[in-house]
Design a protein around this motif. Structure first.
Motif, PDB file in Angstrom:
ATOM      1  N   GLU A 171       5.047  14.981   0.351  1.00 23.08           N
ATOM      2  CA  GLU A 171       4.100  13.730  -0.081  1.00 23.08           C
ATOM      3  C   GLU A 171       4.706  12.566  -0.174  1.00 23.08           C
ATOM      4  O   GLU A 171       4.064  11.648   0.353  1.00 23.08           O
ATOM      5  N   PRO A 172       5.843  12.444  -0.811  1.00 24.47           N
ATOM      6  CA  PRO A 172       6.306  11.229  -0.731  1.00 24.47           C
ATOM      7  C   PRO A 172       6.801  10.545   0.427  1.00 24.47           C
ATOM      8  O   PRO A 172       6.728   9.408   0.600  1.00 24.47           O
ATOM      9  N   LEU A 173       7.091  11.534   1.130  1.00 25.29           N
ATOM     10  CA  LEU A 173       7.509  11.167   2.732  1.00 25.29           C
ATOM     11  C   LEU A 173       6.409  10.496   3.535  1.00 25.29           C
ATOM     12  O   LEU A 173       6.450   9.631   4.137  1.00 25.29           O
ATOM     13  N   LEU A 174       5.331  11.151   3.287  1.00 24.88           N
ATOM     14  CA  LEU A 174       3.853  10.873   3.984  1.00 24.88           C
ATOM     15  C   LEU A 174       3.604   9.366   3.446  1.00 24.88           C
ATOM     16  O   LEU A 174       3.127   8.448   3.998  1.00 24.88           O
ATOM     17  N   SER A 175       3.532   9.317   1.983  1.00 20.36           N
ATOM     18  CA  SER A 175       3.318   8.179   1.517  1.00 20.36           C
ATOM     19  C   SER A 175       4.108   6.920   1.917  1.00 20.36           C
ATOM     20  O   SER A 175       3.807   5.603   2.253  1.00 20.36           O
ATOM     21  N   PHE A 176       5.525   7.088   1.961  1.00 16.79           N
ATOM     22  CA  PHE A 176       6.424   6.215   2.632  1.00 16.79           C
ATOM     23  C   PHE A 176       5.907   5.699   4.020  1.00 16.79           C
ATOM     24  O   PHE A 176       6.174   4.541   4.259  1.00 16.79           O
ATOM     25  N   GLY A 177       5.739   6.674   4.700  1.00 20.70           N
ATOM     26  CA  GLY A 177       5.390   6.435   6.242  1.00 20.70           C
ATOM     27  C   GLY A 177       4.157   5.572   6.415  1.00 20.70           C
ATOM     28  O   GLY A 177       3.961   4.723   7.043  1.00 20.70           O
ATOM     29  N   LEU A 178       2.986   6.060   5.399  1.00 23.75           N
ATOM     30  CA  LEU A 178       2.073   5.107   5.482  1.00 23.75           C
ATOM     31  C   LEU A 178       2.123   3.835   5.032  1.00 23.75           C
ATOM     32  O   LEU A 178       1.451   2.796   5.493  1.00 23.75           O
ATOM     33  N   THR A 179       2.858   3.664   3.991  1.00 24.85           N
ATOM     34  CA  THR A 179       3.269   2.352   3.547  1.00 24.85           C
ATOM     35  C   THR A 179       3.779   1.498   4.389  1.00 24.85           C
ATOM     36  O   THR A 179       3.582   0.345   4.612  1.00 24.85           O
ATOM     37  N   LEU A 180       4.687   1.755   5.202  1.00 24.85           N
ATOM     38  CA  LEU A 180       5.339   1.340   6.115  1.00 24.85           C
ATOM     39  C   LEU A 180       4.403   0.739   7.384  1.00 24.85           C
ATOM     40  O   LEU A 180       4.528  -0.318   7.932  1.00 24.85           O
ATOM     41  N   ILE A 181       3.379   1.736   7.878  1.00 24.06           N
ATOM     42  CA  ILE A 181       2.438   1.526   8.731  1.00 24.06           C
ATOM     43  C   ILE A 181       1.553   0.314   8.319  1.00 24.06           C
ATOM     44  O   ILE A 181       1.249  -0.516   8.962  1.00 24.06           O
ATOM     45  N   PHE A 182       1.343   0.577   6.659  1.00 18.46           N
ATOM     46  CA  PHE A 182       0.396  -0.557   6.139  1.00 18.46           C
ATOM     47  C   PHE A 182       0.955  -2.009   6.421  1.00 18.46           C
ATOM     48  O   PHE A 182       0.161  -2.950   6.702  1.00 18.46           O
ATOM     49  N   LEU A 183       2.363  -2.110   5.936  1.00 20.22           N
ATOM     50  CA  LEU A 183       2.919  -3.378   5.878  1.00 20.22           C
ATOM     51  C   LEU A 183       3.084  -3.976   7.389  1.00 20.22           C
ATOM     52  O   LEU A 183       2.961  -5.027   7.536  1.00 20.22           O
ATOM     53  N   ALA A 184       3.308  -3.174   8.540  1.00 22.62           N
ATOM     54  CA  ALA A 184       3.475  -3.367   9.629  1.00 22.62           C
ATOM     55  C   ALA A 184       1.953  -3.883  10.283  1.00 22.62           C
ATOM     56  O   ALA A 184       2.014  -5.300  10.924  1.00 22.62           O
TER      57      ALA A 184
END
Length: 99
Positions: free
Chosen positions: A2-15
């Motif tokens: 779950e933390p990895l998915l959250s981190f990935g979604l956060t990076l996508i959101f920032l981009a």
């Protein structure tokens, strides 16, 4: 996982957020300097949606900070999905304007 998915979604959101700002500035420029294009209802509607989403996304980001961690994956998913839809509409409008 779950933390990895959250981190990935956060990076996508920032981009997407950086790209969204560039698109918004471009569409705002078009609205100001091309009055015949600015009168189009779709351009005005998307700019209004973008401004409203900008404020609402900050509410979601603050909620991410304040609420417990088990809500974080839901909130970041909502943020990323909505951001993707808005960016897609802005890209489609830009392509339709052909400027």
């Amino acid at each position: 996982m779950e933390p990895l998915l959250s981190f990935g979604l956060t990076l996508i959101f920032l981009a997407e957020s950086f790209y969204e700002v560039r698109l918004y500035l471009f569409l705002q420029f078009v609205a100001q300097h091309h009055p015949q294009v600015a009168s189009r209802q779709r351009l005005q509607r998307i700019l209004r949606i973008e401004r409203a989403w900008n404020w609402l996304s900050w509410v979601f980001i603050l909620a991410l900070i304040i609420l417990p961690n088990h809500y974080s994956i839901l909130l970041i998913s909502i943020l990323t999905l909505t951001e993707t839809v808005i960016v897609r509409q802005m890209v489609q409008l830009k392509q339709k304007l052909k400027l």
